[in-house]
Design an enzyme around this catalytic site. Structure first.
Site, short mmCIF file in Angstrom:
data_model
loop_
_atom_site.label_atom_id
_atom_site.label_comp_id
_atom_site.label_asym_id
_atom_site.label_seq_id
_atom_site.Cartn_x
_atom_site.Cartn_y
_atom_site.Cartn_z
N SER A 67 -0.75 24.03 45.82
CA SER A 67 -0.95 23.99 44.36
C SER A 67 0.13 23.23 43.61
CB SER A 67 -1.05 25.41 43.81
OG SER A 67 -2.32 25.91 44.13
N LYS A 70 -0.99 20.33 41.68
CA LYS A 70 -1.59 20.48 40.35
C LYS A 70 -0.68 19.93 39.24
CE LYS A 70 -4.03 24.66 41.95
NZ LYS A 70 -4.04 26.15 41.91
N TYR A 194 -10.22 18.12 45.52
CA TYR A 194 -9.27 19.22 45.31
C TYR A 194 -8.66 19.68 46.65
CZ TYR A 194 -7.55 23.90 44.33
OH TYR A 194 -6.75 25.02 44.26
N TYR A 246 1.12 31.91 38.55
CA TYR A 246 -0.02 32.81 38.35
C TYR A 246 0.41 34.09 37.65
CZ TYR A 246 -1.55 29.48 41.90
OH TYR A 246 -1.81 28.34 42.58
N VAL A 264 0.73 27.79 48.02
CA VAL A 264 0.62 28.76 49.11
C VAL A 264 1.07 28.20 50.46
CG1 VAL A 264 -1.12 30.25 48.02
CG2 VAL A 264 -1.87 28.33 49.46
N1 GLU Z 1 -5.56 25.21 48.06
C1 GLU Z 1 -5.22 26.55 47.63
C2 GLU Z 1 -6.46 27.23 47.11
O1 GLU Z 1 -7.26 26.57 46.48
C3 GLU Z 1 -4.15 26.47 46.60
C4 GLU Z 1 -3.60 27.80 46.15
C5 GLU Z 1 -2.11 27.76 45.89
O2 GLU Z 1 -1.40 26.97 46.46
O3 GLU Z 1 -1.62 28.61 45.11
O4 GLU Z 1 -6.67 28.38 47.33
#
Ligand code: GLU
Length: 310
Positions: A67, A70, A194, A246, A264
């Site tokens: 993520s 992003k 994505y 988050y 993650v």
């Molecule tokens: N590719 C992971 C997902 O879509 C990213 C989540 C993350 O890194 O927090 O679940």
């Protein structure tokens, strides 16, 4: 600002101190290819706006950006669409888990922010805008390569396939938003991009370098390239501070006090506006999906350097 010698010493000390905590947290296993990573890895790289680098541990080992990508897609989308992007995605903390669907119904398919999965999927759709997925993937990869100044950064296709094979929640989010008219390209195309953006492999050293423009008010202080305006850089950092972890974004602000974004894969990118860009990596995660040892290391770094923005 600590001197370069002091910064190197602080980072080296953190590397030694983290040895007692290696293996803490839980490696993400909902993406099978991520579960195979050695949980005892730890790396940290700091790059200052003067171009000084301090690093420790496994700062040279590539890991899955997840993520943290992003941050880069948000920057790209804001450059391309300007403030119109905010019609399709909000900028409030969600207080929910990264892949939660609950708010989307109440909020008519407009995700709370660009860092929860739903919001990032909308940003990816905004970037894709009718392109073929392969072209969209190549654009994001090339953008990160340019920012990191490393031509060899690439996508781990095994991780991308693993995400695609198990990405039921992301498929639900994307279909739900398409139902609300907030996704324009076909769901499969958007998710393909994505999953691939999340599967970029990058080292701490490269990631810290790629984030440096945010420490430089939108301008890469080494190359002089204007990546974004200073106003946008400030706003991206604000969203990182309020939404970057988050439902644990408040905890991160409380303990570290820097704009940051978790992934993650166990990486975290943190920005010290005007001073430095920091990347840490350790695969074990806390409940919210933030690297357990990585966050601990950043807390120590922020305390030792007094770099908290508060
Ligand atoms: N590719 C992971 C997902 O879509 C990213 C989540 C993350 O890194 O927090 O679940």
């Amino acid at each position: 600002m600590p001197s370069n010698a002091d910064l190197s010493e602080i980072v080296a000390t953190i590397g030694r101190d983290m040895a007692d905590h290696l293996g803490g947290g839980k490696v993400a296993d909902y993406i099978p290819a991520l579960a195979r990573v050695d949980a005892r890895r730890f790396g940290m790289a700091v790059i200052t706006t003067d171009g000084e680098v301090a690093e420790t541990g496994d700062a040279w080992i590539p890991f899955s950006i997840q993520s943290i990508s992003k941050v880069f897609t948000l920057t790209m989308a804001l450059e391309r669409l300007g403030d119109d992007l905010w019609k399709r995605v909000g900028r409030e903390p969600s207080g929910s888990r990264f892949n939660s669907i609950v708010q989307l119904e109440h909020e008519h398919g407009i995700p709370r922010n660009p860092f929860i999965n739903a919001g990032a999927i909308v940003v990816t759709d905004a970037l894709l805008a009718g392109r073929a997925p392969a072209a969209g993937i190549a654009e994001i990869r090339d953008y990160v390569r340019k920012l990191a100044d490393v031509e060899t950064i690439d996508i781990d296709t095994e991780v991308a396939s693993s995400e695609a094979a198990t990405g039921f929640r992301n498929q639900s989010l994307a279909n739900f938003m398409r139902g609300f008219g907030n996704l324009n390209s076909p769901v499969d195309d958007v998710l393909k991009v994505y999953f691939n953006q999340c599967s970029l492999r990058i080292t701490c050293r490269q990631l810290a370098r790629a984030g440096l423009f945010l420490a430089g008010a939108g301008t890469d202080p080494i190359s002089g390239d204007v990546v974004t305006t200073s106003k946008r850089a400030r706003r991206i950092a604000a969203v990182m501070m309020t939404c970057g972890h988050y439902d644990a974004s408040g905890e991160f602000a409380f303990h570290v006090g820097l704009p940051g974004k978790s992934g993650v894969g166990g990486g975290i990118l943190a920005i010290v506006p005007g001073k430095a860009s920091i990347a840490v990596w350790s695969p074990g995660l806390d409940e919210a999906g933030t690297s357990y040892v990585g966050a601990m290391a950043l807390k120590r770094l922020a305390a030792a350097t007094r770099w908290s923005v508060f």
